[in-house]
Structure formats: structure tokens, C-alpha cells
Design a protein around this motif. Structure first.
Motif, PDB file in Angstrom:
ATOM      1  N   PHE A 149       0.699  -1.195   0.020  1.00 31.29           N
ATOM      2  CA  PHE A 149      -0.134   0.028   0.111  1.00 31.29           C
ATOM      3  C   PHE A 149       0.882   1.256   0.037  1.00 31.29           C
ATOM      4  O   PHE A 149       0.426   2.166  -0.713  1.00 31.29           O
ATOM      5  CB  PHE A 149      -0.901  -0.058   1.367  1.00 31.29           C
ATOM      6  N   TYR A 150       1.923   1.420   0.834  1.00 28.70           N
ATOM      7  CA  TYR A 150       2.790   2.378   0.914  1.00 28.70           C
ATOM      8  C   TYR A 150       3.537   2.598  -0.394  1.00 28.70           C
ATOM      9  O   TYR A 150       3.687   3.818  -0.831  1.00 28.70           O
ATOM     10  CB  TYR A 150       3.801   2.246   2.047  1.00 28.70           C
ATOM     11  N   VAL A 151       3.757   1.593  -1.054  1.00 33.33           N
ATOM     12  CA  VAL A 151       4.628   1.865  -2.157  1.00 33.33           C
ATOM     13  C   VAL A 151       3.630   2.231  -3.619  1.00 33.33           C
ATOM     14  O   VAL A 151       4.042   2.813  -4.352  1.00 33.33           O
ATOM     15  CB  VAL A 151       5.321   0.328  -2.685  1.00 33.33           C
ATOM     16  N   LEU A 152       2.454   1.382  -3.554  1.00 34.67           N
ATOM     17  CA  LEU A 152       1.705   1.483  -4.759  1.00 34.67           C
ATOM     18  C   LEU A 152       0.516   2.346  -4.658  1.00 34.67           C
ATOM     19  O   LEU A 152       0.064   3.102  -5.677  1.00 34.67           O
ATOM     20  CB  LEU A 152       0.898   0.080  -5.147  1.00 34.67           C
ATOM     21  N   PHE A 153       0.115   2.929  -3.536  1.00 36.35           N
ATOM     22  CA  PHE A 153      -0.899   4.170  -3.649  1.00 36.35           C
ATOM     23  C   PHE A 153      -0.469   5.165  -4.018  1.00 36.35           C
ATOM     24  O   PHE A 153      -1.487   5.776  -4.694  1.00 36.35           O
ATOM     25  CB  PHE A 153      -1.263   4.303  -2.068  1.00 36.35           C
ATOM     26  N   PRO A 154       0.746   5.961  -3.987  1.00 35.19           N
ATOM     27  CA  PRO A 154       1.152   7.229  -4.631  1.00 35.19           C
ATOM     28  C   PRO A 154       0.989   7.138  -6.207  1.00 35.19           C
ATOM     29  O   PRO A 154       0.312   7.987  -6.661  1.00 35.19           O
ATOM     30  CB  PRO A 154       2.609   7.495  -4.010  1.00 35.19           C
ATOM     31  N   PHE A 155       1.486   6.128  -6.620  1.00 33.80           N
ATOM     32  CA  PHE A 155       1.245   5.801  -8.272  1.00 33.80           C
ATOM     33  C   PHE A 155      -0.250   5.739  -8.632  1.00 33.80           C
ATOM     34  O   PHE A 155      -0.647   6.180  -9.653  1.00 33.80           O
ATOM     35  CB  PHE A 155       2.149   4.545  -8.663  1.00 33.80           C
ATOM     36  N   TYR A 156      -1.064   4.949  -7.696  1.00 39.89           N
ATOM     37  CA  TYR A 156      -2.465   5.005  -8.099  1.00 39.89           C
ATOM     38  C   TYR A 156      -3.319   6.339  -7.970  1.00 39.89           C
ATOM     39  O   TYR A 156      -3.912   6.537  -8.883  1.00 39.89           O
ATOM     40  CB  TYR A 156      -3.140   3.995  -6.829  1.00 39.89           C
ATOM     41  N   TRP A 157      -2.847   7.046  -6.875  1.00 45.82           N
ATOM     42  CA  TRP A 157      -3.271   8.463  -6.759  1.00 45.82           C
ATOM     43  C   TRP A 157      -2.890   9.334  -7.942  1.00 45.82           C
ATOM     44  O   TRP A 157      -3.665   9.953  -8.266  1.00 45.82           O
ATOM     45  CB  TRP A 157      -2.951   8.888  -5.470  1.00 45.82           C
ATOM     46  N   ALA A 158      -1.609   9.270  -8.439  1.00 43.60           N
ATOM     47  CA  ALA A 158      -1.142   9.937  -9.746  1.00 43.60           C
ATOM     48  C   ALA A 158      -2.072   9.631 -10.878  1.00 43.60           C
ATOM     49  O   ALA A 158      -2.520  10.378 -11.411  1.00 43.60           O
ATOM     50  CB  ALA A 158       0.009   9.641  -9.790  1.00 43.60           C
ATOM     51  N   ILE A 159      -2.275   8.404 -11.055  1.00 45.22           N
ATOM     52  CA  ILE A 159      -3.133   7.929 -12.042  1.00 45.22           C
ATOM     53  C   ILE A 159      -4.707   8.358 -12.024  1.00 45.22           C
ATOM     54  O   ILE A 159      -5.139   8.699 -13.154  1.00 45.22           O
ATOM     55  CB  ILE A 159      -3.038   6.283 -12.271  1.00 45.22           C
ATOM     56  N   LYS A 160      -5.026   8.076 -10.887  1.00 47.18           N
ATOM     57  CA  LYS A 160      -6.486   8.678 -10.674  1.00 47.18           C
ATOM     58  C   LYS A 160      -6.480  10.213 -10.832  1.00 47.18           C
ATOM     59  O   LYS A 160      -7.471  10.883 -11.326  1.00 47.18           O
ATOM     60  CB  LYS A 160      -6.927   8.267  -9.156  1.00 47.18           C
ATOM     61  N   THR A 161      -5.641  10.767 -10.574  1.00 45.08           N
ATOM     62  CA  THR A 161      -5.629  12.357 -10.647  1.00 45.08           C
ATOM     63  C   THR A 161      -5.596  12.842 -11.946  1.00 45.08           C
ATOM     64  O   THR A 161      -6.241  13.602 -12.488  1.00 45.08           O
ATOM     65  CB  THR A 161      -4.714  13.208  -9.627  1.00 45.08           C
ATOM     66  N   SER A 162      -4.591  12.003 -12.476  1.00 46.30           N
ATOM     67  CA  SER A 162      -4.508  12.525 -14.110  1.00 46.30           C
ATOM     68  C   SER A 162      -5.658  12.015 -15.008  1.00 46.30           C
ATOM     69  O   SER A 162      -5.770  12.641 -16.113  1.00 46.30           O
ATOM     70  CB  SER A 162      -3.199  11.519 -14.639  1.00 46.30           C
ATOM     71  N   LEU A 163      -6.536  11.178 -14.581  1.00 46.18           N
ATOM     72  CA  LEU A 163      -7.641  10.752 -15.262  1.00 46.18           C
ATOM     73  C   LEU A 163      -9.031  11.553 -14.672  1.00 46.18           C
ATOM     74  O   LEU A 163     -10.039  11.513 -15.247  1.00 46.18           O
ATOM     75  CB  LEU A 163      -8.029   9.133 -15.060  1.00 46.18           C
ATOM     76  N   THR A 164      -8.719  12.686 -13.931  1.00 46.18           N
ATOM     77  CA  THR A 164      -9.988  13.372 -13.401  1.00 46.18           C
ATOM     78  C   THR A 164      -9.847  14.789 -14.238  1.00 46.18           C
ATOM     79  O   THR A 164      -8.790  15.431 -14.413  1.00 46.18           O
ATOM     80  CB  THR A 164      -9.613  13.639 -11.929  1.00 46.18           C
ATOM     81  N   PRO A 165     -11.053  15.196 -14.529  1.00 47.10           N
ATOM     82  CA  PRO A 165     -11.113  16.395 -15.284  1.00 47.10           C
ATOM     83  C   PRO A 165     -10.892  17.460 -14.342  1.00 47.10           C
ATOM     84  O   PRO A 165     -11.162  17.716 -13.184  1.00 47.10           O
ATOM     85  CB  PRO A 165     -12.736  16.554 -15.691  1.00 47.10           C
ATOM     86  N   PRO A 166     -10.045  18.465 -14.865  1.00 50.17           N
ATOM     87  CA  PRO A 166      -9.495  19.682 -13.912  1.00 50.17           C
ATOM     88  C   PRO A 166     -10.813  20.306 -13.325  1.00 50.17           C
ATOM     89  O   PRO A 166     -10.526  20.869 -12.089  1.00 50.17           O
ATOM     90  CB  PRO A 166      -8.831  20.729 -14.919  1.00 50.17           C
ATOM     91  N   VAL A 167     -11.858  20.445 -13.908  1.00 54.17           N
ATOM     92  CA  VAL A 167     -13.172  21.035 -13.247  1.00 54.17           C
ATOM     93  C   VAL A 167     -13.546  20.438 -11.973  1.00 54.17           C
ATOM     94  O   VAL A 167     -14.376  20.712 -11.116  1.00 54.17           O
ATOM     95  CB  VAL A 167     -14.296  21.446 -14.315  1.00 54.17           C
ATOM     96  N   ASP A 168     -13.334  19.101 -12.119  1.00 55.25           N
ATOM     97  CA  ASP A 168     -13.839  18.107 -10.923  1.00 55.25           C
ATOM     98  C   ASP A 168     -12.673  17.972  -9.682  1.00 55.25           C
ATOM     99  O   ASP A 168     -12.964  17.459  -8.996  1.00 55.25           O
ATOM    100  CB  ASP A 168     -14.222  16.707 -11.544  1.00 55.25           C
ATOM    101  N   LEU A 169     -11.625  18.402 -10.144  1.00 56.46           N
ATOM    102  CA  LEU A 169     -10.305  17.961  -9.194  1.00 56.46           C
ATOM    103  C   LEU A 169     -10.860  18.611  -7.948  1.00 56.46           C
ATOM    104  O   LEU A 169     -10.403  17.771  -6.871  1.00 56.46           O
ATOM    105  CB  LEU A 169      -9.143  18.360  -9.868  1.00 56.46           C
TER     106      LEU A 169
END
Length: 282
Positions: A24-44
Motif C-alpha cells: 500500500f505504501y509503495v503502490l498508493f502514490p502511483f495509483y493516486w497519480a493515475i487517478k488524478t491524471s484521469l480526473t477532469p480539472p473542473v472536478d479535481l
């Protein structure tokens, strides 16, 4: 069927709990980066803390290449990293052959100096490196970055390859000498094929270090088209001074990280075997 004692069961439970926490410690930051990159800026701003985005868009990945020369920055990073690796491996192979197979006065002291240079802080040599690059008229150039990156890639590759060469049986070298091979021919035609795993390992790790380097790239470049991707990502700006393009930054970070993950997954066994080469014998 073998029964486990309560203490053994507790040990297994604790082991898997630690594994889950580390993953979780290793993979969660990468997941959060992917999730943020796929979120529309207006919804971020509205869904910044949500585990999953309400909607998915790839527009952030498209916008990364608009408004800034990010494609050119990727090419700069690739050229600089590959060039640094090639120069490091050529120089380190020659040095490792001499340090691993020949005896001469001051050899031990030289090895300790190489080790000391590899752990020397970059900031300590930044001023002198900047003056040298400007004097050589290599500012804002990929060659200038390659030469500066050798400070931290070359000592590491020399140290690892020397340990590997030291463990190669002397019989191979002696057979080549009997056949009339010169030291250079022995290195290229006999030892290089045996050094394959170590060359791949040190080359890949040097590539990762050069690909991720930020301080030298920031100091030795000022033109946007001459920068590498870490500096380019750090200089992303929004439509106004009060806006931070988090979604674009995360999209660019994912783009830059994926090639490294693929390389590490492909060569993970060689990395381990190369790093442990020479660890048994001194």
C-alpha cells in the motif's frame, strides 16, 4: 497435514500484514497519480479526496503536449540518459578490467576514492560544475548534461563492474593471452560476453538515475526546449498565477514513470544478480 502452533499462525498473520502495508505504501502514490491524471480539472477540487473519480478523461494527457515542448523534453531525457549510460559503461568497463585483474600501487586507495565520490552530495560540486560547463560552452546542451551526470553514474558503474570482473575466472584471460590476444581484445572478445548481466544491471540503474536527475538539469539549462522532463514537469504553470495544473502534472509524471516500470519489470532478475555479483568473495 502439519498443524501450525498459535505462535506460527501469529507470525504468518503479521508477515502478511506487513506485506500489505508495504505494498500500500509503495503502490498508493502511483495509483493516486493515475487517478488524478484521469480526473477532469473542473472536478479535481470537488473530488480531490475521493477514492475514484466521478468521470474519466484523457484530456490531461493531451494537454501535457500542448503549450509546452514536452515531447522535446522527453527526447532530451532519452538522449541524455542513453548517452550517459553508453559513456559510463565504456569508461567503467576499461576501469573495472584494470582494477579487477591487475595489481598496482594505490589500487585500494583508488577504490576508496571512487566509493567516496559516489556518495558525495551533488550540491557540493554544483558551483564548480556550472562554471566548467559554461567555460566549455556546453550550457543548454545535452552533451553538457551527459558530462555532468557522469559524476554520479561513473563511480557506481566502476564499483559494481569491478566486483563482477574480480569474480571472473582467470583461466579465461590466460587462455586468451596464450592465443595471442591483447588486453583490449581480451576485454572485448572474452570478458564482455561474460559481463553481460552486470552491464545490463549497471546500465539500467545508471539510466534510471540520469532519467530522474533534477538538480543539474535545472542549473545547467534555462531554455524550455533544452530541459529534461523532471525540470519540465516542475515548471508547469496554470492559466493564471493562482492555478496549479495538478492533473497535467500527474499525467506527465505517469508518462515519465511507465517506461521505467516496464524496464525494471523486464530486467528485475538481472538487477538482483548484478547487484549481488562479487558479494560472496572480497
Amino acid at each position: 497435514m502439519r498443524k501450525h502452533t498459535p505462535l506460527q499462525l501469529l507470525g504468518q498473520v503479521l508477515f502478511w500484514v506487513i506485506v500489505v502495508v508495504v505494498l500500500f505504501y509503495v503502490l498508493f502514490p502511483f495509483y493516486w497519480a493515475i487517478k488524478t491524471s484521469l480526473t477532469p480539472p473542473v472536478d479535481l477540487s470537488r473530488t480531490a479526496l475521493a477514492a475514484f473519480p466521478d468521470s474519466i478523461t484523457f484530456q490531461n494527457y493531451v494537454d501535457v503536449f500542448r503549450g509546452q515542448p514536452f515531447g522535446r523534453n522527453l527526447l532530451n531525457s532519452l538522449v541524455v540518459a542513453v548517452g550517459t549510460v553508453l559513456i559510463s559503461l565504456v569508461l567503467a568497463s576499461l576501469s573495472a578490467y584494470a582494477l579487477g585483474k591487475y595489481r598496482f600501487r594505490g589500487k585500494t586507495a583508488l577504490m576508496y576514492i571512487i566509493l567516496a565520490v559516489s556518495v558525495f552530495p551533488q550540491i557540493a560540486v554544483l558551483g564548480g560544475m556550472y562554471s566548467s560547463i559554461r567555460a566549455l560552452n556546453l550550457y543548454n546542451s545535452t552533451l553538457g548534461l551527459m558530462l555532468s551526470y557522469l559524476i554520479f553514474t561513473l563511480p557506481f558503474t566502476v564499483w559494481v563492474l569491478t566486483s563482477f570482473v574480480r569474480e571472473i575466472p582467470n583461466e579465461l584471460e590466460e587462455a586468451a593471452v596464450v592465443d595471442g590476444a591483447t588486453p583490449l581484445q581480451t576485454l572485448v572478445q572474452v570478458l564482455f560476453p561474460v559481463m553481460g548481466p552486470a552491464l545490463v544491471t549497471t546500465g539500467l540503474l545508471a539510466f534510471i538515475n540520469a532519467w530522474n536527475e533534477y538538480l543539474f538539469a535545472l542549473t545547467l539549462t534555462s531554455d524550455d526546449r533544452a530541459r529534461t522532463v523532471p525540470v519540465a514537469i516542475g515548471s508547469f504553470s496554470g492559466a493564471s498565477q493562482y492555478e496549479n495544473p495538478f492533473a497535467q502534472i500527474m499525467a506527465a509524471s505517469v508518462i515519465v514513470t511507465i517506461p521505467l516500470i516496464i524496464l525494471v519489470l523486464i530486467f528485475q532478475r538481472r538487477i538482483v544478480s548484478g547487484l549481488t555479483a562479487g558479494a560472496v568473495k572480497g
